[in-house]
Structure formats: C-alpha cells, structure tokens
Design an enzyme around this catalytic site. Structure first.
Site, short mmCIF file in Angstrom:
data_model
loop_
_atom_site.label_atom_id
_atom_site.label_comp_id
_atom_site.label_asym_id
_atom_site.label_seq_id
_atom_site.Cartn_x
_atom_site.Cartn_y
_atom_site.Cartn_z
N GLU A 84 0.47 -1.27 -0.23
CA GLU A 84 -0.06 -0.35 0.25
C GLU A 84 1.06 1.16 0.14
O GLU A 84 0.63 2.44 -0.84
CB GLU A 84 -0.66 -0.22 1.24
CG GLU A 84 -2.30 -1.35 1.29
CD GLU A 84 -2.55 -0.59 0.12
OE1 GLU A 84 -2.97 -0.19 -0.77
OE2 GLU A 84 -3.86 -2.06 -0.18
N ASP A 117 -5.27 -9.21 -8.78
CA ASP A 117 -5.37 -8.20 -9.02
C ASP A 117 -4.73 -7.88 -10.29
O ASP A 117 -3.81 -7.92 -11.50
CB ASP A 117 -6.35 -7.00 -8.99
CG ASP A 117 -6.15 -7.11 -7.80
OD1 ASP A 117 -5.52 -7.07 -7.52
OD2 ASP A 117 -6.78 -6.00 -7.46
N ARG A 170 0.44 3.68 -3.47
CA ARG A 170 -0.62 4.92 -3.07
C ARG A 170 0.33 6.25 -2.41
O ARG A 170 0.70 7.46 -3.29
CB ARG A 170 -1.18 4.60 -1.63
CG ARG A 170 -2.32 3.59 -1.70
CD ARG A 170 -3.51 3.88 -0.78
NE ARG A 170 -4.29 2.57 -0.56
CZ ARG A 170 -5.16 2.01 0.29
NH1 ARG A 170 -5.71 3.72 0.30
NH2 ARG A 170 -6.00 0.85 -0.13
N GLU A 191 -12.55 0.15 -9.68
CA GLU A 191 -12.34 -0.35 -10.42
C GLU A 191 -13.24 -0.01 -12.21
O GLU A 191 -12.82 -0.69 -13.07
CB GLU A 191 -12.58 -1.92 -10.24
CG GLU A 191 -11.18 -2.17 -9.70
CD GLU A 191 -10.98 -1.75 -8.25
OE1 GLU A 191 -10.48 -1.61 -7.73
OE2 GLU A 191 -12.26 -1.64 -8.40
#
Length: 730
Positions: A352, A483, A356, A634
């Site tokens: 993360e 993903d 990010r 998404e």
C-alpha cells in the site's frame, strides 16, 4: 550498311545478340559485326583483316576485356560492351577501308543499360515539411518524416526492389498500436522505376522502433534476407513535450482547449465530478489534515498507514489533473515541510505504501516536474528497501519506516503484493539513477516467476522466509489478492518495450483467462445477433472446481484488456484469434461490471456477488458479507479505457449513472463514505473514506468525461492506484 569502293563491294551488318532493352549493368552486352561480299557470302579473311574497325561508346561504357583485341573470325567480329552505370549510351561502329579514298562507314545505335539485381538497401529520412535531412541518433515526435526507401545493385545503381522479389512490398514497424501513423496507412510501397519509394511516418510516442520492408506474395524465399537487409532502428524523443505546465489550472485550460463538440457536451458532468472531489478534499482538509484518512461522519482523522498524510499523497495527481492550484500548492508544502517518515513508527503494508505513497509522489513529479516530489519519493523508496531483504527476495509484508525494519512473517505471500511493486521502483531508478530500487523490484518479480507456473497463478505463494519460492494450494482468481500482478505485466512492458518477456507473460495470462470466464468467450457461443454478452469473471479453487463468485476488484480486467488492444503490436493480436476474443471480453465484462452497480437498489456495486452456475450466468443477490461498498474505482477505470478504445458514448452514460449513485447514496456533509449495504435505502455509512476514492474513483470519472488531452496515453500510463508514470522510461 554497304561500302562504296570497299574490296569486292563488301556489305556489313551489326547485330545485337542481346536485346537492347535487357542490357544489365555489370554484365557483357554481346554484339557481332558481319562482313559479306556482294553475293551475300562470307567475306574472305584477307579482305576482313585489311579493315580497320573502331568502336566509340558514350558514358561509362567500355569494351569487355574478353573481346580484346578485336579479331575477325570467319567473316565475323564479335565484341562485348560493358557498363557499370545504369544509363542509355550511344554506341558507334566505325569501319575504314585500306583505300584512303574509300568512305568511312559509321553505324550508331542506343543501348539502355538497366540496373543489376538488388544488392544493398538504404533508408533516408527527411522532415517532410522542410526537406531537411535527419542526422544524429534521435528523431522528433509528432513531426512528419518523409522516409525514402532505395535499393541499389552492386555498382550503386538504383534498382526496383519489386523486380527482385516479386509480390507486394510493405513497410512494417515494431511500433505499438497508436504509437505511429503511416501514410499510406497500409505501408504499401509503390516502387518507382528508379528504385525509390516514399512513405511518410509520424511517431506519437518516444522510444525505439524498428522498421523493415516485408514481402507479401511473390517469392517467399526472399523474405528473411529482405527483412534482414532492410531493418533499421529508429529512436524517437519528445523534443517539444516537457510534460510540465506551470500550474494545475494551466494544465486544465490547455486540455480543455482541445475539446471536441462531443467533449463539450460532457464538460458540465466533468465539473460536477470536480466539485464532488473538492467536497471530499475540503472535508479532509478541515477535519483530518495530516492524518492518513478522514472519517467523514464522525469528522475525525485516523492513521492507518503510519501517519503520513496518505490522503494528501494519494490526491496530489487528481488535484493537478482537475486544475486545483491552491489545494495542490498546499499539498506540495505538506510534502516539503511536514511529511516526516520518522513519525511512521508502526508496521505498515509495503504494497500500500508503494502504490499509494510512492506512486503518488512519483505521479506528482511526472505531472508538475517539481523536484521536491522526487526527493521525497527517493527517501521513501530507501526506507522501503529493508522489506526486500528476505531469503526469497520477495518483500516482507510490512515495514516500519521510522526504524527501517521489517518483521518476519510465516504467512503466505499474496501474489498482488509481491508482483505489484515493480513499476514504481523501476521508475524511481529511471529518475534518480539509483539502481538499488529496480534491482530489488526485479528480484522480487523473478522470485514470483520462479514457481514455474505459466498463465494464471494461485493467489498465495510460500512465505518470504523460504528461499525456494513455491506455489501454495489456493484459488486462481483475477480479483482480490491477484489483480494488479497481472496489470503490471503489461505496464512493465510499457515502461520498457524492449523487455519483451513482460509482454509474453501477459499474453500467456490472457490466453488462459477464458478458463475462468462464463459463458465461454468463444465465437460460437457468443455470436448472438450482435448483442454484447455479459461475461462473468469467476474463480477456480485449488482442486480445479469453480467458485461462482465475482469480485468488484476484478472489474479492472476489461480496462486492462482494452489497454492491451490499444498498445500491443497487431501481429500479437492476430495470433490465436486474440483480437476478436479480447474485444468480446472487454465489452462483455464491462457490461457485467456496470450491471453490478445498476442492479442494486442504490445503484452502488457490492464488494462481490454470487453468480448463477447455469447459463446465462446472471448475478445472484450478494450475500450479507459482500453487500458493502467502498466506492471502488475498478468499473470507472474500465469505462475510461473502453471509451478511449471505442469512442462509444454509452460508456460515458454509464459513468454518469455510477457518479449519480455515489452522489445520491454515499455523500455525507463532509465527504463521501463507504456504504454498509448497497441494497438498503437509506444507506448506512461506514464512517470511512478510502484514499483511493480521491486517487482513482473521482479521477477516472473526471477523465471519462474529459477530452483525450486530459491524459496523454502516448507518453504516460497509470499505476494501479491511478498515478501517472512515464512510458519508455527505462
């Protein structure tokens, strides 16, 4: 010719043993002079030997050495003419009698020497508008170049290439789709008689491109040497595009000035998205500034990522794209003066922080060019590196930025977490020159690949502490836990197209993807009167059985497929029928993802939904543990890519419905909140505002409603958190 006062009234004929239209440079052109008496009989040798014969040739022609010295034999004088130059020459034969009063007989003829077989090839480049030759190793983007293909024989004569190999000749390139424009668009070469052909090229993206001439039809054996002989490597650089505007508002004004009439109709909707984002930003600014996230209902801030002000870092690129000068400058000052990694004294997700925080800083640097963003990105990257010091080289799951340490873990590695760090760290190396970042990310990627499973991988791998990486018996999926690993296969290739292994791995994955799609995307099952089939992307358990469940997270997939259709070379797409299959999947999966939103009472999508195992495999009402919505991005992401791919306005209309549902059911007085149950009206807010709502959801909706110039896909791509990074950067 007939001679007056020549012995026995001799007659002469000059014959060409080869056609005057087939004389070839470098090859002897055979001629013969016949001498006959008055009765047409062969002249006597003594009479012939008494004659003086001279041959005068124009241009570069000369008599073949094999013909010299000239000598009569049986009333014939044979001599060969050679020329290394392709030209038309005048040939004159002069016959003189020993009698000084006799006439001098002259005979003149023209012979056309054609060029010989193709021996060498040349490609010359000029600026089409000025005719200036292009010298040096770099060529400019967005300037039309005139490319002249010439072929020459061994003596340097221009020669028609078609004559050597037959068939049609095409100019080919390794450029990705939409990366180069060619005129004529087919690349068909119309060779002139001189051996020249002209094609016009305009490169739209920087980087290396190979061009070559290819034969279609004719003598197939000529194909390999033809391609080998004509292949040229070109390198295009962006001499005009700096990637930097003076401010967010100037960037906004610049791309809006390029709006089409259709874009103008959606500008009001884009402005509504800007206002929604600003509403969320102001709530965070007022109640949670410097904290990681806003709790918009209780109006409190919370630190879930070490107290780095993650909402700020994750929002910088959206602030820039939307043209918010004041807010962006405030974010910049925070990064410069208040961002303190020493305060992050807790264990935080490496994954993360990378997508990010590191991605947000690099993205802000990409758009603004402000060096402070790169400086802080480099500092953050250095503090993340200890996480990669594991026996397997896959990162430990968490890192303490203040202490520079990572806790060991015996838990399996999540595929997406080990395989979705690469584009950020590789970009950091490209910009700083510090090879440590790319080396760490590449070793992690190589560790993932060492499991040796082609195509779709299980979502769990052995813990980082095991030196030999193994697959852990777990599900095969394209959504949660997996993903962005698949996303970064394609995007690492975009960073450096010469690293074709990333493209090949992506193609393997895409070839395997139909195995977890229902209904099957084969043409025989999906050709239903042109109707778009609503495909579902389900999961497969470790034992090979199907789990009839679709995550909203998997809704990134159709956007990724659309990106592949726009970027991959055509020769890869035509193999195995990929082009048709991918189009069906991109459109059909997007339709199902929109259905996830539109079919709920609120118009918001649940986190996941069950799928009916019986055709046509419709969604079943989500179970209680999957009815919440984090306002994930998404579907909006895929709508953006599908609109870029097709130009179909329905994707903008669908995006408008998504946005309206968010306004109607997730907006609270001081931001936007996750929703507990998408089936219940009124909704129950969860008192959290995920940073990706700011980084991605609103960004993708804004870009969907904006002109293409709002995001230049010729130069940039988006990381998995929606932050712009540079293509061809490595």
């Amino acid at each position: 010719m007939q001679a007056g006062m020549f012995p026995n009234v001799m007659q002469f004929r000059w014959l060409f043993l080869d056609s005057t239209e087939k004389a070839v440079a470098g090859q002897p052109f055979r001629t013969v002079l016949l001498a006959r008496d008055s009765r047409g009989r062969q002249a006597r040798p003594a009479a012939c030997d008494a004659l003086r014969v001279g041959v005068d040739l124009s241009g570069k022609a000369h008599l073949s050495g094999a013909s010299l010295p000239l000598a009569w034999r049986l009333g014939q004088l044979e001599f060969h003419i050679e020329n290394e130059l392709a030209e038309v020459i005048d040939a004159e034969v002069r016959i003189e009698s020993p009698d000084p009063e006799a006439d001098v007989l002259l005979h003149t003829s023209q012979i056309r020497f054609m060029s010989g077989p193709s021996h060498s090839f040349a490609i010359e480049l000029q600026l089409a508008d000025s005719g200036s030759p292009m010298t040096g190793s770099s060529l400019p983007l967005r300037r039309e170049l005139s490319l002249t293909v010439t072929t020459k024989d061994q003596f340097g004569n221009l020669t028609p290439l078609n004559r050597s190999v037959g068939g049609q000749l095409m100019l080919r390139s390794s450029a990705q789709r939409n990366a180069m424009e060619m005129r004529p668009s087919t690349g068909l070469l119309s060779m002139r008689g001189t051996g020249e052909a002209q094609v016009f090229l305009t490169a739209l993206r920087p980087g290396h491109v190979e061009i070559w001439v290819e034969q279609v039809g004719g003598i197939s054996s000529a194909q390999p040497p033809l391609k080998n002989a004509t292949t040229r490597s070109l390198f295009f650089v962006d001499t005009d595009h700096t990637g930097v505007y003076s401010s967010p508002s100037s960037y906004l004004a610049a791309f809006r000035s390029k709006a089409s009439p259709s874009d103008m109709q959606w500008q009001a909707k884009a402005d509504e998205v800007r206002e929604a984002f600003l509403h969320a930003w102001k709530g965070y600014e007022r109640y949670a500034w410097g904290k990681d996230e806003l709790q918009p209902v209780s109006r409190l801030g919370r630190n879930t990522f070490g107290g780095l002000g993650l909402t700020i870092l994750d929002s910088l690129t959206t602030l820039w794209l939307m043209g918010f000068d004041e807010a962006f400058e405030k974010g910049l000052r925070f990064v410069k003066d208040d961002l303190d990694f020493d305060n992050a004294d807790s264990d935080v997700s490496v994954f993360e922080l990378t997508i990010r925080a590191l991605g947000g800083l690099l993205g802000a640097h990409t758009l603004s060019g402000k060096e402070i963003f790169l400086e802080r990105a480099q500092e953050l990257g250095g503090r993340l590196l200890p996480a990669f010091q594991s026996p397997s080289r896959m990162p430990w799951p968490t890192v303490n930025l203040a202490r520079g340490t990572s806790k060991t873990s015996t838990q399996p590695v999540i595929l997406s977490e080990a395989g979705s760090l690469q584009v950020e760290f590789r970009s950091l190396t490209a910009r700083t020159g510090d090879a440590r970042f790319r080396r760490a990310a590449d070793k992690a990627f190589q560790a993932v690949q060492s499991v040796g499973i082609p195509g779709i991988l299980p979502v769990f791998l052995s813990p980082p502490g095991m030196a030999k990486v193994q697959a852990v018996a777990s599900k095969f999926a394209f959504g949660a836990l997996a993903d962005s690993y698949y996303e970064y296969l394609l995007k690492q290739w975009l960073q450096r197209p010469s690293e074709k292994n990333f493209k090949e791995l992506f193609l393997e994955v895409m070839d395997a993807l139909p195995g977890i799609v229902r209904p099957s995307p084969s043409a025989s099952e999906t050709e239903q009167m042109g109707r778009v089939v609503h495909y579902k992307l389900i999961e497969m358990t470790a034992d090979g059985s199907l789990d009839w469940k679709m995550d909203h997270l998997s809704c990134f997939a159709p956007g990724l497929i659309a990106l592949g259709l726009m970027e991959l070379p055509q020769h890869d797409l035509v193999e195995k029928g990929r082009n048709a299959t991918w189009w069906r999947l991109a459109e059909g999966l997007t339709a199902s993802c929109f259905e996830l939103w539109a079919s709920s009472a609120t118009g918001l999508a649940p986190e996941f939904s069950k799928v009916n195992s019986k055709a046509p495999h419709k969604f079943i009402e989500a179970s209680s543990n999957g009815r919440h919505s984090f306002l994930r991005p998404e579907t909006a992401e895929s709508l953006f890519y599908l609109y870029r791919l097709t130009g179909d306005e329905k994707y903008r209309r669908w995006g408008s419905k998504l946005f309206q549902a968010i306004l109607n059911h997730a907006k609270v007085p001081h931001g936007f909140s996750s929703v507990r149950d998408v089936k219940a009206i009124p909704t129950s807010p969860m008192d959290e505002m995920q940073t990706f709502v700011m980084a991605e959801t609103f960004k993708y909706l804004f870009l969907l409603f904006s002109p293409a110039a709002a995001f230049d896909m010729n130069h940039l791509f988006l990381n998995t958190e929606g932050h712009p990074l540079k293509r061809n950067e490595l």
